[in-house]
Design a protein around this motif. Structure first.
Motif, PDB file in Angstrom:
ATOM      1  N   LEU A   1       0.813  -1.213   0.000  1.00  0.00           N
ATOM      2  CA  LEU A   1       0.000   0.000   0.000  1.00  0.00           C
ATOM      3  C   LEU A   1       0.851   1.269   0.000  1.00  0.00           C
ATOM      4  O   LEU A   1       0.419   2.321  -0.481  1.00  0.00           O
ATOM      5  CB  LEU A   1      -0.933   0.006   1.214  1.00  0.00           C
TER       6      LEU A   1
ATOM      7  N   SER B   1      -2.389  -6.542  -3.401  1.00  0.00           N
ATOM      8  CA  SER B   1      -2.874  -6.266  -2.041  1.00  0.00           C
ATOM      9  C   SER B   1      -4.193  -6.974  -1.776  1.00  0.00           C
ATOM     10  O   SER B   1      -4.424  -7.502  -0.679  1.00  0.00           O
ATOM     11  CB  SER B   1      -3.047  -4.755  -1.838  1.00  0.00           C
TER      12      SER B   1
ATOM     13  N   HIS C   1      -6.865   0.286   1.623  1.00  0.00           N
ATOM     14  CA  HIS C   1      -6.928  -0.315   0.290  1.00  0.00           C
ATOM     15  C   HIS C   1      -8.087   0.268  -0.516  1.00  0.00           C
ATOM     16  O   HIS C   1      -7.945   0.582  -1.711  1.00  0.00           O
ATOM     17  CB  HIS C   1      -7.089  -1.840   0.453  1.00  0.00           C
TER      18      HIS C   1
END
Length: 211
Positions: A24, A36, A84
């Protein structure tokens, strides 16, 4: 049940979250986002295993500590998911030609903004549905564990009842044997008294004839 499997899952979870953090922090790109997402999915799976292991610990104190750790890990994972989601939103905005510094300009930008908001709303709904699916799966796991535990308890109770019936049978048998021994003892005493009485009578009869 040993807490070793739980510790192993915990170590693996921490390693994955560190990888997510590192991913990230890198430059936002679809590749990093996809990577991710895969790591976050693995973290979800590990949390499920950790929860199962924690609930299976027989010691109440240890179980409470492990479940508390699972709760902390869930909170940490949710924080990573929020980061995210923000990165995905940023990438979507950039793909539509929008940026945080863009003004409240043309109607074209407004349409893009509305489109982005709609897409974000759909993403959140999908996320909510996915979370609901995970909760249902966790609930099914808990129900299965409870059913298994109840089955084990039932077997234990049935075994205990069997032992009680066995002990009760042995007790009844011992009582019958004791009663039989008591009757024999009484019969032997009566026989002894009868023989003794007969001997006394014979002895007296002999004395009477000797006069």
């Amino acid at each position: 049940m040993s807490s070793i499997p739980f510790e192993r899952y915990d170590d693996e979870f921490r390693t994955l979250t560190e990888q997510v953090e590192d991913s990230l922090q890198k430059e936002s790109s679809p590749q990093n986002v996809k990577y991710s997402s895969s790591l976050l999915s693995q973290c979800d799976d590990l949390l499920k295993q950790m929860a199962v292991e924690a609930r299976g610990v027989p010691d109440a104190t240890t179980k409470k500590e492990l479940l508390k750790k699972v709760k902390e890990c869930k909170s940490q994972l949710q924080s990573l998911k929020d980061k995210h989601s923000k990165i995905i939103s940023k990438i979507d905005r950039e793909s539509l030609g929008l940026s945080d510094s863009s003004g409240g300009g043309s109607g074209h930008d407004n349409r893009k903004e509305r489109l982005l908001q709609t897409e974000n709303s759909l993403n959140k709904q999908n996320e909510t549905l996915e979370n609901a699916r995970r909760v249902m799966a966790d609930t099914e796991n808990v129900a299965l564990e409870i059913t298994t535990e109840l089955g084990r308890n039932r077997e234990t109770l049935e075994s205990a009842h069997g032992r009680v019936r066995e002990v009760s049978g042995l007790t009844n048998r011992a009582r019958r044997i004791l009663q039989s021994m008591t009757r024999r003892q009484v019969q032997q005493k009566l026989a002894m008294y009868a023989v003794s009485g007969f001997i006394v009578i014979v002895f007296l009869f002999i004395l009477w004839n000797l006069r």
